[in-house]
Design an enzyme around this catalytic site. Structure first.
Site, PDB file in Angstrom:
ATOM      1  N   TYR A  11       0.729  -1.242  -0.046  1.00 21.82           N
ATOM      2  CA  TYR A  11      -0.058  -0.251   0.180  1.00 21.82           C
ATOM      3  C   TYR A  11       1.200   1.288  -0.131  1.00 21.82           C
ATOM      4  CZ  TYR A  11      -3.554   3.286   1.368  1.00 21.82           C
ATOM      5  OH  TYR A  11      -4.242   4.461   1.244  1.00 21.82           O
ATOM      6  N   VAL A  23     -11.236   3.652  14.814  1.00 23.37           N
ATOM      7  CA  VAL A  23     -12.301   4.258  14.925  1.00 23.37           C
ATOM      8  C   VAL A  23     -13.752   3.247  15.041  1.00 23.37           C
ATOM      9  CG1 VAL A  23     -13.845   6.047  14.147  1.00 23.37           C
ATOM     10  CG2 VAL A  23     -11.616   6.702  14.529  1.00 23.37           C
ATOM     11  N   THR A  82      -0.432   7.876  17.955  1.00 19.30           N
ATOM     12  CA  THR A  82      -1.847   8.761  18.411  1.00 19.30           C
ATOM     13  C   THR A  82      -1.619   9.088  16.808  1.00 19.30           C
ATOM     14  OG1 THR A  82       0.038  10.686  17.641  1.00 19.30           O
ATOM     15  CG2 THR A  82      -0.481  10.142  20.329  1.00 19.30           C
TER      16      THR A  82
END
Length: 337
Positions: free
Chosen positions: A154, A197, A219
């Site tokens: 990717y 998420v 983060t």
């Protein structure tokens, strides 16, 4: 080109692609949507099939484009390339196809733009920066990527797609715009896409323990889908000289643990956090420098994380099953039966 009102969207049934189709239809375009449905879903575009200015073609961009597309080339104003699995579990499940989508697929779409005299838009990624040594990441940073690791199909695929795109632009074969997309979330994410998420929200809603990879101190910066699409469209329509790649993302940075805590508070789950080893080459920090987008496009995110998470949780609540979390006593009863 201003008289042409057809936009071609490769990957248009995907999470971001379907939102792009919605906006283009709202802006008055006839949309030709192409997707192989590897990770895109028909339900993302089902509402558009009643729209007379929307056509869907199931096709893989690694194969030569269908005759129906090439025949329509003279009417196409924009070619949007959003075709590629974007979550690690999905793009790593078939790494050869991921690389070919980014290279061969991008080549096919660039040639379509060249034939049509259309502007070509590439959705690249913050993954071109790898596990960055510079923070936040400006477009001038050349990255730190493991070119032989499990994410390389990717990361390097997108780098190659950028190379092809800018070569076409330099040679005058197509006018090109390239966005480097940072972490994005919102309605129409796949529950199984493996990104943080969707993982955290789906586990919280189903009552499962919430998986944190690493110690949770890494983060991310999360941009809501509506904000992202606005930035992508502004870049695709930018009329100045070649701006080079442009970061599109939210510069507000938080830890993965902080994200989990926010989702737990919003869902009211009593799920526990469980920790697993960090995947190979997983970035420790990720935050875009969006100075260029602010200056050139007059763009910056508007949707707060609180508002975006509320909207995303509401969407997942309507679309996934929510089995009741079993207590230890419940499990004992079931075992006895």
């Amino acid at each position: 080109m201003k008289d042409k009102k057809v936009a071609f969207v490769a990957g248009g049934a995907g999470f971001i692609g379907s939102h792009m189709c919605d906006r283009l239809i709202a802006d008055g375009y006839h949309v030709l949507c192409l997707d192989n449905l590897q990770t895109g879903r028909e339900e993302n575009i089902r509402h558009l099939k009643r729209e007379s200015r929307f056509d869907f073609i199931e096709h893989d961009v690694t194969a030569p484009l269908p005759t129906a597309v090439t025949r329509a080339a003279r009417n196409i104003a924009f070619v949007y390339n959003l075709a590629c699995a974007a979550s690690p579990p999905h793009y790593q499940s078939d790494p050869e196809h991921t690389m070919l989508t980014n290279v061969v697929g991008t080549s096919h779409l660039l040639r379509l733009a060249e034939k049509a005299g259309a502007r070509f838009f590439l959705s690249s990624t913050s993954e071109v920066y790898g596990d960055p040594e510079m923070h936040p990441q400006p477009e001038s940073y050349r990255g730190w990527v493991n070119c032989t690791g499990p994410r390389a199909c990717y990361d390097e695929g997108k780098r190659s797609a950028e190379t092809l795109s800018f070569d076409f632009d330099r040679l005058g074969r197509a006018e090109v715009r390239v966005a480097r997309i940072f972490n994005t979330y919102g309605p129409r994410m796949r529950p199984d896409d493996g990104r943080v998420v969707s993982n955290v929200i789906c586990q919280a809603l189903s009552g499962e323990d919430i998986t944190i990879y690493g110690d949770g101190s890494q983060t991310r910066s999360f941009c809501y889908a509506d904000d992202l699409v606005e930035g992508l469209l502004r870049l695709s329509r930018y009329e100045g000289p070649q701006p080079g790649p442009v970061n599109i993302g939210n510069p507000v940075e938080l830890t993965v643990s902080d994200l989990a805590d926010r989702v737990i508070a919003l869902t009211g789950t009593d799920a526990e956090l469980v920790y697993r080893p960090l995947p190979i080459d997983d970035p420790r920090r990720r935050r875009p420098d969006i100075s260029k987008a602010k200056q050139l496009l007059k763009w910056q995110p508007r949707v707060s994380l609180q508002e975006g998470l509320e909207q995303t949780i509401s969407w997942f609540t309507r679309t996934i099953d929510r089995p009741q979390r079993r207590t230890e006593a419940d499990q004992m009863v079931v075992a006895a039966e």
